[in-house]
Design a protein around this motif. Structure first.
Motif, PDB file in Angstrom:
ATOM      1  N   GLN A 196       0.844  -1.198   0.000  1.00 60.41           N
ATOM      2  CA  GLN A 196       0.000   0.000   0.000  1.00 60.41           C
ATOM      3  C   GLN A 196       0.876   1.244   0.000  1.00 60.41           C
ATOM      4  O   GLN A 196       1.882   1.318   0.705  1.00 60.41           O
ATOM      5  CB  GLN A 196      -0.923   0.024   1.214  1.00 60.41           C
ATOM      6  N   TYR A 197       0.450   2.216  -0.812  1.00 70.04           N
ATOM      7  CA  TYR A 197       1.064   3.544  -0.811  1.00 70.04           C
ATOM      8  C   TYR A 197      -0.062   4.562  -0.676  1.00 70.04           C
ATOM      9  O   TYR A 197      -1.079   4.483  -1.367  1.00 70.04           O
ATOM     10  CB  TYR A 197       1.835   3.801  -2.104  1.00 70.04           C
ATOM     11  N   ASP A 198       0.103   5.511   0.225  1.00 74.25           N
ATOM     12  CA  ASP A 198      -0.898   6.564   0.357  1.00 74.25           C
ATOM     13  C   ASP A 198      -0.217   7.879   0.724  1.00 74.25           C
ATOM     14  O   ASP A 198       0.840   7.897   1.355  1.00 74.25           O
ATOM     15  CB  ASP A 198      -1.975   6.200   1.389  1.00 74.25           C
ATOM     16  N   LYS A 199      -0.869   8.960   0.299  1.00 74.80           N
ATOM     17  CA  LYS A 199      -0.305  10.294   0.502  1.00 74.80           C
ATOM     18  C   LYS A 199      -1.425  11.285   0.746  1.00 74.80           C
ATOM     19  O   LYS A 199      -2.505  11.183   0.160  1.00 74.80           O
ATOM     20  CB  LYS A 199       0.506  10.716  -0.721  1.00 74.80           C
ATOM     21  N   GLN A 200      -1.178  12.238   1.621  1.00 78.84           N
ATOM     22  CA  GLN A 200      -2.113  13.321   1.921  1.00 78.84           C
ATOM     23  C   GLN A 200      -1.309  14.604   2.050  1.00 78.84           C
ATOM     24  O   GLN A 200      -0.302  14.655   2.753  1.00 78.84           O
ATOM     25  CB  GLN A 200      -2.841  13.034   3.240  1.00 78.84           C
ATOM     26  N   ASP A 201      -1.759  15.662   1.362  1.00 84.31           N
ATOM     27  CA  ASP A 201      -1.012  16.914   1.365  1.00 84.31           C
ATOM     28  C   ASP A 201      -1.353  17.759   2.600  1.00 84.31           C
ATOM     29  O   ASP A 201      -2.299  17.469   3.334  1.00 84.31           O
ATOM     30  CB  ASP A 201      -1.314  17.712   0.095  1.00 84.31           C
ATOM     31  N   GLN A 202      -0.580  18.817   2.808  1.00 85.82           N
ATOM     32  CA  GLN A 202      -0.840  19.751   3.895  1.00 85.82           C
ATOM     33  C   GLN A 202      -2.169  20.480   3.692  1.00 85.82           C
ATOM     34  O   GLN A 202      -2.643  20.632   2.567  1.00 85.82           O
ATOM     35  CB  GLN A 202       0.280  20.794   3.981  1.00 85.82           C
ATOM     36  N   GLU A 203      -2.746  20.938   4.792  1.00 89.56           N
ATOM     37  CA  GLU A 203      -3.952  21.758   4.739  1.00 89.56           C
ATOM     38  C   GLU A 203      -3.720  23.021   5.570  1.00 89.56           C
ATOM     39  O   GLU A 203      -3.269  22.943   6.716  1.00 89.56           O
ATOM     40  CB  GLU A 203      -5.164  20.992   5.270  1.00 89.56           C
ATOM     41  N   ASP A 204      -4.027  24.166   4.962  1.00 88.48           N
ATOM     42  CA  ASP A 204      -3.875  25.468   5.618  1.00 88.48           C
ATOM     43  C   ASP A 204      -5.189  26.226   5.445  1.00 88.48           C
ATOM     44  O   ASP A 204      -5.374  26.976   4.492  1.00 88.48           O
ATOM     45  CB  ASP A 204      -2.708  26.235   4.994  1.00 88.48           C
ATOM     46  N   HIS A 205      -6.108  26.040   6.376  1.00 94.21           N
ATOM     47  CA  HIS A 205      -7.462  26.554   6.216  1.00 94.21           C
ATOM     48  C   HIS A 205      -7.571  28.055   6.471  1.00 94.21           C
ATOM     49  O   HIS A 205      -8.522  28.682   6.008  1.00 94.21           O
ATOM     50  CB  HIS A 205      -8.423  25.788   7.134  1.00 94.21           C
ATOM     51  N   ASP A 206      -6.632  28.646   7.208  1.00 94.16           N
ATOM     52  CA  ASP A 206      -6.695  30.098   7.425  1.00 94.16           C
ATOM     53  C   ASP A 206      -5.702  30.857   6.544  1.00 94.16           C
ATOM     54  O   ASP A 206      -5.550  32.076   6.681  1.00 94.16           O
ATOM     55  CB  ASP A 206      -6.474  30.445   8.902  1.00 94.16           C
ATOM     56  N   ASP A 207      -5.028  30.123   5.648  1.00 97.94           N
ATOM     57  CA  ASP A 207      -4.149  30.745   4.643  1.00 97.94           C
ATOM     58  C   ASP A 207      -3.103  31.682   5.247  1.00 97.94           C
ATOM     59  O   ASP A 207      -2.778  32.725   4.681  1.00 97.94           O
ATOM     60  CB  ASP A 207      -4.979  31.519   3.609  1.00 97.94           C
ATOM     61  N   ASN A 208      -2.548  31.295   6.386  1.00 94.23           N
ATOM     62  CA  ASN A 208      -1.497  32.128   6.986  1.00 94.23           C
ATOM     63  C   ASN A 208      -0.101  31.591   6.712  1.00 94.23           C
ATOM     64  O   ASN A 208       0.891  32.108   7.237  1.00 94.23           O
ATOM     65  CB  ASN A 208      -1.720  32.280   8.491  1.00 94.23           C
ATOM     66  N   GLY A 209      -0.007  30.521   5.890  1.00 95.52           N
ATOM     67  CA  GLY A 209       1.296  29.985   5.522  1.00 95.52           C
ATOM     68  C   GLY A 209       1.807  28.894   6.425  1.00 95.52           C
ATOM     69  O   GLY A 209       2.906  28.377   6.204  1.00 95.52           O
TER      70      GLY A 209
END
Length: 701
Positions: A196-209
């Motif tokens: 199995q290979y799985d990937k999840q990207d970063q999440e920045d919900h308030d867009d502050n970097g």
């Protein structure tokens, strides 16, 4: 000669992944030594209350990892304890994550620090079922599991088949899964290959970097071989390799160009400001390394089990398991490397004395060696390395007494010699050297054909080892780290459950209470140096839950549950992240020959964060910017739809967190400053992952 197709071999060797078969285990012909004994009920403790998640339930959740599969199941909470690194803790019956023992096919293959990182990398591909047993003494062979055990059962080969699954979704969600199984012509040898290979990207919900959820990338490869030497002897061999990388903090493509750039930006010079106007809700203007947390783990696992049927009344199981866990990490300027190696040996025998008494007995041994180092803190006077040696030797015996057809009683006792030693020269002597006696009793009473009562009580222990036990991020304080532990954690748990099973309705009510002496807790010295110590007062938690399922017809099923957790003040003071106090869950599944629709909604009750010591500020040095200390109630819903194109191919899609509820959307960033102006990243009380859409296809060959 193994009957694999060339296509199957090519898929497994070239792609190194495969997909779980969806055959119902109940229709598979039972054959072979191990299967025969399992069918006779001689390899499973059926008295104790145990929740089982089968592969259909795992599939409905679209769960790629163990944490996804078991989260929000009755009595289970997977706590996210860091917005930067996403460290997960599997909590059972309100106990802390370090009190849970993860087993694979009934054997420990995880080291003491494996329960902190790479838990998200424990893949569900090729998992036949997950068994959850809650409470101290929950396992005769895992007394240190004072919260309970999670046993991952690998799918065995019953046919020649290859299955592959590919899925893609938002936030760069990517998953490749697969499984290949084969059996020999004589039926004595079976092999299961899983990847199995799985990937999840970063999440920045308030867009502050700065990310609120990290990038995670996991790879798993494993193989299981079962061979019947003859009609009375079977050998199981399993090997696995797990790799995981987690990166949180500066958002790649926004605040920083790559992981390598973030790590390479370290210069040891702190910025005057991390955020515009020193407000965590504003744009991040600090250096990438100042909020970077990066963890790379590599784990190798292996076990060998030899099952023998000596005669009509006695069987034995000789087993050895091994795990090697390596970690390389960077916490906001502090480097940390660790290698943890574990070896476990067990000899277990089962003897049916007569129609009323069934005896289980044996001995086991576990030895573990963890070595860590950090260049950044090696010259700090108050830093004590968390490297340790851990050795346990134990014997156990259990008698299962069946005086009548209506009642079963299992009485057991373990005696263990436990040694735990922090080996840093600043910690001379052996911290823990104890003989521990752990009795337990399990009872099952059939009131009638519909109602069954189960009662269990047991004692367990745990050695409080490693700084990871309480707060993984204390290293970035740069003040050092001290250790002051000298006793095993000592726990007593009591559990009662009443189950009803009718033609259409099934339900279970359960209540449990756990009490822990010598609970490990992270405190501070007068100089502000973190110190791992133990609480003088007992910590306790009481849990009550009710679970019900109703089959409206052959196509429609609904399930629901409600739970309540009551922690005493001592236990509350030990938590880094506020645990669940009240929770309710509703599920509905509709299916016909072609379609399956699954909907799930979980409600979480409000909490007073002051009870858990929450205090944080959005603006550095501004007491008027106090963050909310009241966590509101909220719900999270998920849906999945599956369509069978043919008998061999199906497509599916779904939405996780349909209504995009996160604590960030409520205006509450997990980032904060403490009262002294220190920057931290774990003001967490709600979801940090937003809405996720995915589509996938599965094919069997």
């Amino acid at each position: 000669m193994m009957k694999y197709s060339l296509l199957a071999a090519a898929v497994v060797s070239a792609l190194s992944f495969s997909v779980q078969a969806t055959d119902d285990i109940e229709v598979i012909e039972v054959k072979g030594v191990r299967q025969k004994l399992q069918q006779d009920g001689r390899l499973k403790d059926v008295i104790q209350k145990t929740e089982v998640l089968d592969e259909i339930m795992i599939e409905n959740k679209n769960a790629l990892s163990l944490t996804d599969a078991i989260n929000n199941e009755p009595g289970v909470n997977v706590s996210n304890e860091c917005s930067m690194c996403g460290v997960k803790r599997v909590m059972l019956n309100g106990m802390k994550g370090e009190h849970t023992t993860i087993l694979v096919d009934g054997l420990p293959t995880h080291t003491l620090i494996s329960g902190f990182y790479a838990v998200d990398a424990i893949s569900t591909t090729g998992v036949d079922r997950i068994e959850i047993a809650r409470g101290a003494g929950a396992s005769l062979i895992a007394p240190e599991a004072i919260g309970g055990t999670v046993n991952i059962v690998t799918k065995e080969a019953y046919e020649n088949q290859v299955a592959v699954d590919v899925a893609k979704g938002s936030h760069d969600f990517t998953a490749f899964k697969g499984m290949a199984t084969g059996i020999s012509e004589d039926g004595r040898t079976g092999i299961t290959l899983i990847g199995q290979y799985d990937k999840q990207d970063q999440e920045d919900h308030d867009d502050n970097g700065v990310s609120e959820a990290p990038l995670q990338e996991n790879q798993t490869l494993s193989a299981l071989i079962s061979h019947d030497l003859n009609d009375y002897n079977n050998i199981h061999v399993r090997v696995a390799k797990v790799r995981s990388e987690v990166f949180g903090g500066p958002v790649i493509g926004d605040t920083v160009g790559s992981i390598q750039e973030a790590l390479g930006s370290y210069d040891g010079i702190e910025s005057d400001q991390l955020f515009v106007d020193d407000d965590v809700r504003n744009r991040y203007i600090g250096k990438p390394w100042e909020t970077t947390e990066w963890i790379q783990t590599n784990r190798d696992e292996a076990y060998v089990k030899w099952l023998s049927e000596w005669n009509d009344s006695t069987t034995s199981e000789l087993a050895v398991s091994y795990a090697n866990h390596k970690q390389d990490s960077f916490y906001e300027g502090i480097d940390y490397r660790a290698e943890d190696e574990m070896l476990y040996l067990r000899a277990k025998f089962d003897t049916e004395l007569n129609d009323q008494h069934f005896l289980s007995y044996g001995a086991d041994m576990r030895t573990e060696e963890m070595r860590s180092d950090t260049k950044a803190l090696q010259d700090v006077p108050d830093y004590v390395s968390d490297s340790f040696d851990y050795d346990v030797k134990g014997i156990f015996i259990q008698d299962t007494w069946t005086p009548t057809d209506s009642i079963e009683i299992a009485m057991a006792v373990r005696i263990d010699q436990v040694t735990a030693d922090f080996i840093d020269p600043k910690k001379p002597g052996v911290e823990i050297d104890e003989t521990f006696v752990a009795p337990r009793v399990d009872m099952r009473y059939f009131h009638n054909d519909e109602f069954t009562s189960r009662f269990s009580a047991g004692r367990g222990y745990r050695a409080p080892l490693s700084f990871f036990e309480t707060d993984h991020g204390i290293l970035d304080s740069e003040k050092g780290y001290l250790i002051d532990v000298d006793s095993l954690e000592d726990s007593l748990s009591v559990n009662y459950a009443l189950s009803y099973e009718g033609d259409k309705l099934t339900s279970t009510f359960s209540a449990a209470h756990s009490n822990v002496k010598n609970l490990a807790s992270l405190q501070e010295t007068d100089a502000g140096v973190p110190i791992l110590t133990q609480l003088d007062e007992d910590a306790s938690v009481t849990t009550i839950d009710i679970v019900a399922g109703y089959s409206i017809n052959d196509n429609l099923t609904i399930n629901g549950s409600a739970e309540y957790f009551d922690y005493n003040d001592v236990f509350r003071s030990s938590y880094a992240i506020a645990p669940v106090e009240t929770r309710a869950n509703f599920e509905i599944e509709w299916k016909n020959d072609d379609f399956t629709v699954f909907w799930n909604t979980t409600w979480f009750g409000s909490r007073d964060l002051r009870d858990y010591g929450y205090e944080g500020y959005n603006i550095k040095g501004d007491p008027t910017s106090l963050k909310s200390q009241d966590a509101p109630s909220f719900t999270v819903s998920n849906v999945k739809v599956q369509y069978n194109l043919t008998n061999e191919i199906k497509i599916y899609g779904g939405l996780s967190n349909i209504f995009n509820y996160t604590q960030i959307e409520e205006g509450e960033s997990p980032l904060f400053y403490d009262a002294d102006g220190g920057y931290d990243v774990a003001y967490i009380w709600g979801p940090l992952h937003g809405r996720e859409f995915y589509l996938g296809v599965e094919a069997k060959l």
